[in-house]
Design a protein around this motif. Sequence first.
Motif, PDB file in Angstrom:
ATOM      1  N   ILE A 144      20.908  39.319  52.752  1.00 18.91           N
ATOM      2  CA  ILE A 144      22.112  39.417  52.009  1.00 18.91           C
ATOM      3  C   ILE A 144      22.348  38.493  51.129  1.00 18.91           C
ATOM      4  N   ARG A 145      22.900  38.979  49.895  1.00 19.58           N
ATOM      5  CA  ARG A 145      23.282  38.033  48.866  1.00 19.58           C
ATOM      6  C   ARG A 145      24.724  38.197  48.268  1.00 19.58           C
ATOM      7  N   ILE A 146      25.667  37.409  48.540  1.00 17.12           N
ATOM      8  CA  ILE A 146      27.104  37.592  48.129  1.00 17.12           C
ATOM      9  C   ILE A 146      27.375  37.356  46.892  1.00 17.12           C
ATOM     10  N   VAL A 147      27.538  38.436  45.815  1.00 24.59           N
ATOM     11  CA  VAL A 147      27.339  37.976  44.419  1.00 24.59           C
ATOM     12  C   VAL A 147      28.854  38.033  43.799  1.00 24.59           C
ATOM     13  N   GLY A 148      29.756  38.201  44.706  1.00 22.42           N
ATOM     14  CA  GLY A 148      31.133  38.261  44.051  1.00 22.42           C
ATOM     15  C   GLY A 148      32.359  38.878  44.911  1.00 22.42           C
ATOM     16  N   LEU A 149      33.133  39.527  44.127  1.00 22.93           N
ATOM     17  CA  LEU A 149      34.326  40.123  44.694  1.00 22.93           C
ATOM     18  C   LEU A 149      34.629  41.331  44.162  1.00 22.93           C
ATOM     19  N   MET A 150      35.501  42.273  44.928  1.00 20.89           N
ATOM     20  CA  MET A 150      35.902  43.563  44.342  1.00 20.89           C
ATOM     21  C   MET A 150      37.398  44.006  44.817  1.00 20.89           C
ATOM     22  N   GLU A 165      47.701  41.555  39.528  1.00 25.45           N
ATOM     23  CA  GLU A 165      46.732  41.783  40.775  1.00 25.45           C
ATOM     24  C   GLU A 165      45.502  41.413  40.409  1.00 25.45           C
ATOM     25  N   PHE A 166      45.178  42.043  39.083  1.00 23.11           N
ATOM     26  CA  PHE A 166      43.719  41.482  38.596  1.00 23.11           C
ATOM     27  C   PHE A 166      43.533  40.161  38.338  1.00 23.11           C
ATOM     28  N   ARG A 167      44.513  39.509  37.762  1.00 22.74           N
ATOM     29  CA  ARG A 167      44.577  38.104  37.368  1.00 22.74           C
ATOM     30  C   ARG A 167      44.346  36.988  38.599  1.00 22.74           C
ATOM     31  N   GLY A 168      44.929  37.716  39.685  1.00 21.76           N
ATOM     32  CA  GLY A 168      45.048  37.047  40.988  1.00 21.76           C
ATOM     33  C   GLY A 168      43.732  37.017  41.447  1.00 21.76           C
ATOM     34  N   LEU A 169      42.994  38.021  41.383  1.00 19.22           N
ATOM     35  CA  LEU A 169      41.770  38.300  42.038  1.00 19.22           C
ATOM     36  C   LEU A 169      40.682  37.464  41.144  1.00 19.22           C
ATOM     37  N   LYS A 170      40.907  37.579  39.880  1.00 15.76           N
ATOM     38  CA  LYS A 170      39.930  36.561  39.033  1.00 15.76           C
ATOM     39  C   LYS A 170      39.986  34.973  39.364  1.00 15.76           C
ATOM     40  N   GLU A 171      41.414  34.616  39.639  1.00 15.71           N
ATOM     41  CA  GLU A 171      41.617  33.201  39.947  1.00 15.71           C
ATOM     42  C   GLU A 171      40.939  33.165  41.359  1.00 15.71           C
ATOM     43  N   ALA A 200      41.393  45.547  33.163  1.00  8.68           N
ATOM     44  CA  ALA A 200      40.661  44.806  33.954  1.00  8.68           C
ATOM     45  C   ALA A 200      39.733  44.079  33.181  1.00  8.68           C
ATOM     46  N   VAL A 201      38.919  44.491  32.227  1.00  8.21           N
ATOM     47  CA  VAL A 201      38.090  43.903  31.517  1.00  8.21           C
ATOM     48  C   VAL A 201      38.855  42.681  30.811  1.00  8.21           C
ATOM     49  N   GLU A 202      40.028  42.728  30.190  1.00  5.86           N
ATOM     50  CA  GLU A 202      40.859  41.741  29.522  1.00  5.86           C
ATOM     51  C   GLU A 202      40.945  40.573  30.577  1.00  5.86           C
ATOM     52  N   GLU A 203      40.977  40.890  31.911  1.00  9.01           N
ATOM     53  CA  GLU A 203      41.357  40.027  32.998  1.00  9.01           C
ATOM     54  C   GLU A 203      39.907  39.414  33.780  1.00  9.01           C
ATOM     55  N   GLY A 204      38.830  39.763  33.143  1.00 10.24           N
ATOM     56  CA  GLY A 204      37.673  39.217  33.548  1.00 10.24           C
ATOM     57  C   GLY A 204      36.734  40.017  34.365  1.00 10.24           C
ATOM     58  N   SER A 205      36.756  41.392  34.537  1.00 11.60           N
ATOM     59  CA  SER A 205      36.042  42.143  35.343  1.00 11.60           C
ATOM     60  C   SER A 205      34.763  42.314  34.501  1.00 11.60           C
ATOM     61  N   THR A 206      33.670  42.393  35.644  1.00 13.06           N
ATOM     62  CA  THR A 206      32.385  42.200  34.946  1.00 13.06           C
ATOM     63  C   THR A 206      31.621  43.642  35.331  1.00 13.06           C
ATOM     64  N   LEU A 207      32.466  44.376  36.049  1.00 11.34           N
ATOM     65  CA  LEU A 207      31.958  45.821  36.449  1.00 11.34           C
ATOM     66  C   LEU A 207      33.124  46.830  36.734  1.00 11.34           C
TER      67      LEU A 207
END
Length: 219
Positions: A144-150, A165-171, A200-207
């Motif tokens: 397995i490879r842990i490549v980030g968060l959702m 909420e999105f900003r907190g997740l990015k932090e 979400a994209v503004e706050e750093g989402s990649t997916l």
Amino acid sequence: MIADTIRLIESELHDKAKLIAVTKTKPVELLREAYEAGCRRFGENKVQEMAEKQPQLPDDVQWHLIGHLQTNKVKYIAPFVALIHSVDSLKLLQEINKQAAKSNRVIDCLLQIYIADEETKFGLSAEEAEALLNAPELDALSHIRIVGLMGLATNTDDTDKVRLEFRGLKELYDKLGQIKRPMIQFSELSMGMSGDYRLAVEEGSTLVRVGSAIFGSRT
């Protein structure tokens, strides 16, 4: 129609995030239409539905499991799943590793973080996620490879709340991404759905996981 919508959403992402077309409950014909429009990432909530659709689509489709995953269902998707977004326990990671080994694969995973103000959502707390990433048991998991968060934001019209909420997740993503271990390679932050993917994209989402905006409301 689907093709036009996909092109519009892709243009709004400005190459900052990748689009996952959420295809749960949608017939294979609509998936093929999205595929013809250039979509290669499909997100499903249920293992059984994903396993039934996968053989009916071309091999270059990346299948994303975005719904809650039970350990006894992992074996059905381990041979082909591209990314599991909803890992919320060490036990689940261990089962994914076990089934990935049988298929001689390394499966990419995201830890699902509980960020919403709703009891119906799953996920780890920030503290639980940090403890999991530091758990010595991870050393045994070479498949397995842990490549980030959702994360799933609160279902509300209050955009300020969702943004926080999105900003907190990015932090948290930035913090946990500092943990240096071979199986931890942060590169993806999965947040944002049909109603809030622009935020979400503004706050750093990649997916971003977009379903109803492409295919219409679920039946």
